[in-house]
Design a protein around this motif. Sequence first.
Motif, PDB file in Angstrom:
ATOM      1  N   SER A 292       0.856  -1.187   0.000  1.00 53.51           N
ATOM      2  CA  SER A 292       0.000   0.000   0.000  1.00 53.51           C
ATOM      3  C   SER A 292       0.886   1.229   0.000  1.00 53.51           C
ATOM      4  O   SER A 292       1.875   1.297   0.745  1.00 53.51           O
ATOM      5  CB  SER A 292      -0.919   0.024   1.229  1.00 53.51           C
ATOM      6  N   ARG A 293       0.547   2.209  -0.849  1.00 54.94           N
ATOM      7  CA  ARG A 293       1.303   3.455  -0.954  1.00 54.94           C
ATOM      8  C   ARG A 293       0.312   4.624  -0.923  1.00 54.94           C
ATOM      9  O   ARG A 293      -0.577   4.707  -1.766  1.00 54.94           O
ATOM     10  CB  ARG A 293       2.076   3.517  -2.273  1.00 54.94           C
ATOM     11  N   ASN A 294       0.476   5.525   0.047  1.00 49.97           N
ATOM     12  CA  ASN A 294      -0.384   6.700   0.144  1.00 49.97           C
ATOM     13  C   ASN A 294       0.475   7.954   0.255  1.00 49.97           C
ATOM     14  O   ASN A 294       1.330   8.052   1.135  1.00 49.97           O
ATOM     15  CB  ASN A 294      -1.301   6.609   1.373  1.00 49.97           C
ATOM     16  N   LEU A 295       0.251   8.908  -0.641  1.00 53.89           N
ATOM     17  CA  LEU A 295       0.992  10.167  -0.640  1.00 53.89           C
ATOM     18  C   LEU A 295      -0.005  11.320  -0.638  1.00 53.89           C
ATOM     19  O   LEU A 295      -0.928  11.348  -1.451  1.00 53.89           O
ATOM     20  CB  LEU A 295       1.890  10.268  -1.875  1.00 53.89           C
ATOM     21  N   ILE A 296       0.177  12.245   0.304  1.00 52.34           N
ATOM     22  CA  ILE A 296      -0.663  13.440   0.378  1.00 52.34           C
ATOM     23  C   ILE A 296       0.228  14.669   0.331  1.00 52.34           C
ATOM     24  O   ILE A 296       1.195  14.781   1.088  1.00 52.34           O
ATOM     25  CB  ILE A 296      -1.514  13.463   1.660  1.00 52.34           C
ATOM     26  N   GLY A 297      -0.099  15.591  -0.571  1.00 54.82           N
ATOM     27  CA  GLY A 297       0.527  16.901  -0.597  1.00 54.82           C
ATOM     28  C   GLY A 297      -0.479  17.939  -0.123  1.00 54.82           C
ATOM     29  O   GLY A 297      -1.636  17.930  -0.559  1.00 54.82           O
ATOM     30  N   GLN A 298      -0.056  18.810   0.781  1.00 54.76           N
ATOM     31  CA  GLN A 298      -0.982  19.780   1.358  1.00 54.76           C
ATOM     32  C   GLN A 298      -0.350  21.164   1.372  1.00 54.76           C
ATOM     33  O   GLN A 298       0.784  21.345   1.813  1.00 54.76           O
ATOM     34  CB  GLN A 298      -1.354  19.369   2.785  1.00 54.76           C
ATOM     35  N   ILE A 299      -1.093  22.159   0.872  1.00 56.95           N
ATOM     36  CA  ILE A 299      -0.651  23.544   0.880  1.00 56.95           C
ATOM     37  C   ILE A 299      -1.621  24.343   1.748  1.00 56.95           C
ATOM     38  O   ILE A 299      -2.825  24.398   1.455  1.00 56.95           O
ATOM     39  CB  ILE A 299      -0.615  24.131  -0.541  1.00 56.95           C
ATOM     40  N   ASN A 300      -1.109  24.928   2.810  1.00 56.52           N
ATOM     41  CA  ASN A 300      -1.912  25.759   3.699  1.00 56.52           C
ATOM     42  C   ASN A 300      -1.506  27.221   3.509  1.00 56.52           C
ATOM     43  O   ASN A 300      -0.329  27.571   3.666  1.00 56.52           O
ATOM     44  CB  ASN A 300      -1.688  25.353   5.155  1.00 56.52           C
ATOM     45  N   TYR A 301      -2.470  28.057   3.190  1.00 57.54           N
ATOM     46  CA  TYR A 301      -2.178  29.470   2.954  1.00 57.54           C
ATOM     47  C   TYR A 301      -3.211  30.331   3.674  1.00 57.54           C
ATOM     48  O   TYR A 301      -4.420  30.199   3.445  1.00 57.54           O
ATOM     49  CB  TYR A 301      -2.191  29.781   1.458  1.00 57.54           C
ATOM     50  N   ARG A 302      -2.707  31.173   4.580  1.00 60.47           N
ATOM     51  CA  ARG A 302      -3.589  32.095   5.285  1.00 60.47           C
ATOM     52  C   ARG A 302      -3.702  33.374   4.474  1.00 60.47           C
ATOM     53  O   ARG A 302      -2.792  34.208   4.453  1.00 60.47           O
ATOM     54  CB  ARG A 302      -3.070  32.375   6.690  1.00 60.47           C
ATOM     55  N   ILE A 303      -4.829  33.521   3.777  1.00 62.46           N
ATOM     56  CA  ILE A 303      -5.042  34.669   2.909  1.00 62.46           C
ATOM     57  C   ILE A 303      -5.171  35.942   3.728  1.00 62.46           C
ATOM     58  O   ILE A 303      -4.644  37.001   3.362  1.00 62.46           O
ATOM     59  CB  ILE A 303      -6.290  34.440   2.037  1.00 62.46           C
ATOM     60  N   SER A 304      -5.874  35.841   4.857  1.00 60.49           N
ATOM     61  CA  SER A 304      -6.018  36.949   5.784  1.00 60.49           C
ATOM     62  C   SER A 304      -6.292  36.371   7.160  1.00 60.49           C
ATOM     63  O   SER A 304      -6.310  35.151   7.340  1.00 60.49           O
ATOM     64  CB  SER A 304      -7.155  37.884   5.337  1.00 60.49           C
ATOM     65  N   GLU A 305      -6.529  37.236   8.130  1.00 63.86           N
ATOM     66  CA  GLU A 305      -6.835  36.753   9.469  1.00 63.86           C
ATOM     67  C   GLU A 305      -8.157  35.997   9.497  1.00 63.86           C
ATOM     68  O   GLU A 305      -8.397  35.192  10.390  1.00 63.86           O
ATOM     69  CB  GLU A 305      -6.884  37.924  10.453  1.00 63.86           C
ATOM     70  N   LYS A 306      -8.988  36.218   8.510  1.00 68.05           N
ATOM     71  CA  LYS A 306     -10.319  35.623   8.507  1.00 68.05           C
ATOM     72  C   LYS A 306     -10.513  34.550   7.439  1.00 68.05           C
ATOM     73  O   LYS A 306     -11.546  33.898   7.417  1.00 68.05           O
ATOM     74  CB  LYS A 306     -11.378  36.720   8.330  1.00 68.05           C
ATOM     75  N   VAL A 307      -9.533  34.380   6.555  1.00 63.59           N
ATOM     76  CA  VAL A 307      -9.691  33.428   5.450  1.00 63.59           C
ATOM     77  C   VAL A 307      -8.447  32.550   5.341  1.00 63.59           C
ATOM     78  O   VAL A 307      -7.318  33.057   5.299  1.00 63.59           O
ATOM     79  CB  VAL A 307      -9.925  34.163   4.107  1.00 63.59           C
ATOM     80  N   LYS A 308      -8.656  31.236   5.270  1.00 63.72           N
ATOM     81  CA  LYS A 308      -7.562  30.276   5.117  1.00 63.72           C
ATOM     82  C   LYS A 308      -7.875  29.329   3.970  1.00 63.72           C
ATOM     83  O   LYS A 308      -9.016  28.868   3.805  1.00 63.72           O
ATOM     84  CB  LYS A 308      -7.371  29.468   6.402  1.00 63.72           C
ATOM     85  N   SER A 309      -6.864  29.025   3.180  1.00 63.46           N
ATOM     86  CA  SER A 309      -7.000  28.095   2.054  1.00 63.46           C
ATOM     87  C   SER A 309      -6.204  26.831   2.342  1.00 63.46           C
ATOM     88  O   SER A 309      -5.059  26.895   2.803  1.00 63.46           O
ATOM     89  CB  SER A 309      -6.490  28.741   0.763  1.00 63.46           C
ATOM     90  N   THR A 310      -6.815  25.688   2.054  1.00 61.59           N
ATOM     91  CA  THR A 310      -6.133  24.400   2.185  1.00 61.59           C
ATOM     92  C   THR A 310      -6.334  23.615   0.895  1.00 61.59           C
ATOM     93  O   THR A 310      -7.467  23.328   0.496  1.00 61.59           O
ATOM     94  CB  THR A 310      -6.686  23.578   3.360  1.00 61.59           C
ATOM     95  N   THR A 311      -5.224  23.285   0.246  1.00 63.26           N
ATOM     96  CA  THR A 311      -5.254  22.505  -0.995  1.00 63.26           C
ATOM     97  C   THR A 311      -4.601  21.158  -0.735  1.00 63.26           C
ATOM     98  O   THR A 311      -3.493  21.092  -0.205  1.00 63.26           O
ATOM     99  CB  THR A 311      -4.502  23.233  -2.118  1.00 63.26           C
ATOM    100  N   LEU A 312      -5.304  20.080  -1.090  1.00 63.03           N
ATOM    101  CA  LEU A 312      -4.785  18.733  -0.860  1.00 63.03           C
ATOM    102  C   LEU A 312      -4.813  17.932  -2.150  1.00 63.03           C
ATOM    103  O   LEU A 312      -5.787  17.979  -2.904  1.00 63.03           O
ATOM    104  CB  LEU A 312      -5.603  18.003   0.207  1.00 63.03           C
ATOM    105  N   VAL A 313      -3.747  17.201  -2.386  1.00 64.51           N
ATOM    106  CA  VAL A 313      -3.660  16.271  -3.515  1.00 64.51           C
ATOM    107  C   VAL A 313      -3.202  14.936  -2.952  1.00 64.51           C
ATOM    108  O   VAL A 313      -2.219  14.859  -2.206  1.00 64.51           O
ATOM    109  CB  VAL A 313      -2.666  16.757  -4.588  1.00 64.51           C
ATOM    110  N   SER A 314      -3.937  13.888  -3.290  1.00 65.22           N
ATOM    111  CA  SER A 314      -3.655  12.578  -2.700  1.00 65.22           C
ATOM    112  C   SER A 314      -3.583  11.508  -3.777  1.00 65.22           C
ATOM    113  O   SER A 314      -4.374  11.508  -4.734  1.00 65.22           O
ATOM    114  CB  SER A 314      -4.752  12.212  -1.694  1.00 65.22           C
TER     115      SER A 314
END
Length: 723
Positions: A292-314
């Motif tokens: 079994s092989r599992n790979l996750i890439g995750q990008i966390n970006y705080r756009i502002s104090e009130k907005v956060k972006s999370t991008t995941l590729v698996s």
Amino acid sequence: MRKSTVLLGLLGAALLSAQTTDSIKENTIDAVILNTIVKKDTESSHKMPLKFIENPQVYSSVDKTVLENQNLFTVDEALRNVTGLQKMWNATHRSGDGGSYVNLRGFIASNSMRNGMVSPVSSTIDAINIEKVEVLKGPSATLYGSNGASYGGLINRITKKPLDHFQGSVSLAGGSNDFARVQSDVNVPLNRSRSLLLRLNTAYTTESSFQNAAAKSHYYAFAPSLLWNVSDKLNVLLDYEGFESRTQAEQNLFFIFSPSLYGYKDMYDIEKLGLNYNESYISEGLYNTGRSRNLIGQINYRISEKVKSTTLVSSSYSYSDGYNPYFYITTESYTPDQTPLGLYRGDQSTRDSKQKIFQIQQNFNLDFPIGSMRNRVLVGADYMRSNSDQLFVYGIIDFVPLSGADYSGFNKETLANFYESGAYGSYPMQSIKDTYSAYVSDVLSVTEQLKVMAALRFESNDFKGGVIGTPVASYNQSALSPKLGLVYEVIPEKFSVFGNYQNSFKSNGYYISDASETLVLSDPETANQFEAGLKTNLLQGRLNATVSYYDIDVRNSLQTVGYTSSNLAIQDQMATLESKGVELELNAYLVKGFSVIAGLSYNDSRYKDTADETILNRRPNTASSPWLANFSANYQFLDGRLKGLGMGIGGNYASANRIFNTTTAQFELPSYLVLNANAFYDQERYRIGLSVNNFTNEKHWIGYTTANPQKLRNGALSFTYKF
């Protein structure tokens, strides 16, 4: 490659200087116990920050500290600490469906989620890279979709992340059934600014079957993670886990008909008839290779104090090739003809079988006020492709009595000759499915005490067609999955009452509707849950408890009502199932050094509408034991001469599990109470751990309409050097 990677990890751990403190030195042990065993606040379960007391959904979590104290090494073992969960099936290591299966709230579930992404593992899951395991209760398709969640809930593995300082550990363990294990966990900054961080977890385990010392299985885990803190607002995480195994299948006993037709009530009666609990009924050499092989890439970006972006590729991949023996308890004629019961020995091998899953997910978290009200919003989209390319080959080898025979003839040579003869059957599974989803979830704090949650998911399943035994046509089905939740904190942050409505669904594809083999596209199967209960967070967070009542209604289930002349199942889409019950979970740290995890659940599942009158108003044979209980009590000396010494006791109770349950036939796996004990001595630079599982030597079976004998008394001793 396996051995060299393990040695490399251990060598690296030995060469790095012990210049940074262990995590326990950064916090008092008292705080560690409180924060990891008792407190249940989490951001991962709802993909937004929610405190335990304000969350309208019921969930359990098991932290790595619990695994360390109990001297446990796999996720399967960790799950014994979850209220209302019962293991039903051990891992077979086959690609696609080879992982272990459990029951939650009367429904079968698998361990298929990691860090919120679909990441199935077809083998026994090593816990070397586990930070904690979260189990959400009830239909959870609104946030996680129909591909990763069962109607009873879902299991989400949260993995260890890199830290901003150097630390590590190397462990050796040994025990019963030739158990031997070496593992390492090393964390190191890769640059002076400590913005690039690496954590490497590795483990290698061997163990013999308790029924056959010659059948030795091997497991290897390799799980690195790399974190790059690009700035205060941006970080990138790569998280990988690879598992390899070479295993001989555990004993799986199937049934052609209920032994109750011969007057036998349960597996104890079958034992009296001659079945030997300690006999494997096969010889050595029947191994399966799994990966079994599992790979996750995750990008966390705080756009502002009130907005956060999370991008995941698996990306997820599983592979298997090899033997998978199994048995039927039946007569030589396959029918209840009053001849003695015995064993048909068979095999269902996989050949170069693969499953691939690719997933992309984008989430935006917003936290902003609406007037005086706090408003937390999740907006997300998800794409997943599942690609199966599997081949099963199978056949019955021979019939043997339950006792008194020479069972060594069922071996690698026998099966190789059988498959070379061409007398076997085959079952290919080749298909592709694309799933497109969009969802939104909103938690509005109307007042300091009143929180309202509303969520909705749209999901479209585009099945491309393929072969599942026989050719299967393509189809496209879509569904909406809503969710509502209400929490009122009677005493702010200490006592709340809650209620929720949750939904899930499943596309069952085509079914044969009549003897002429007419194909009909089924409507989506749906599950709707209503739940209410209360939560407490008392004594400065030292006591949290959940009491809940749930009612799950499942409609549009397919049910077999007959067979065609070519022995294909004729089905009808009319079965309705109701599953309701009560759960009580308690996590407490009332006395310094003394912690308790305990739970009790009762589930009542019944068919409410069905074409088969023999099961109407009866419990499904896959619904597990109605009554379940779990407890674990642990005490650790935090002061004085005995500082660092800990000990504990725990156990699991399950009432009888009826795997045949019709008006004409009932047969049970007996109730059981399995007790476990543990002890440890934890110091700054080393830790010694001891566990004795099932110390009363209780015979017990689990089963998903099957009977699978579990380990008798077994123990393990471990030594860990920390740096």
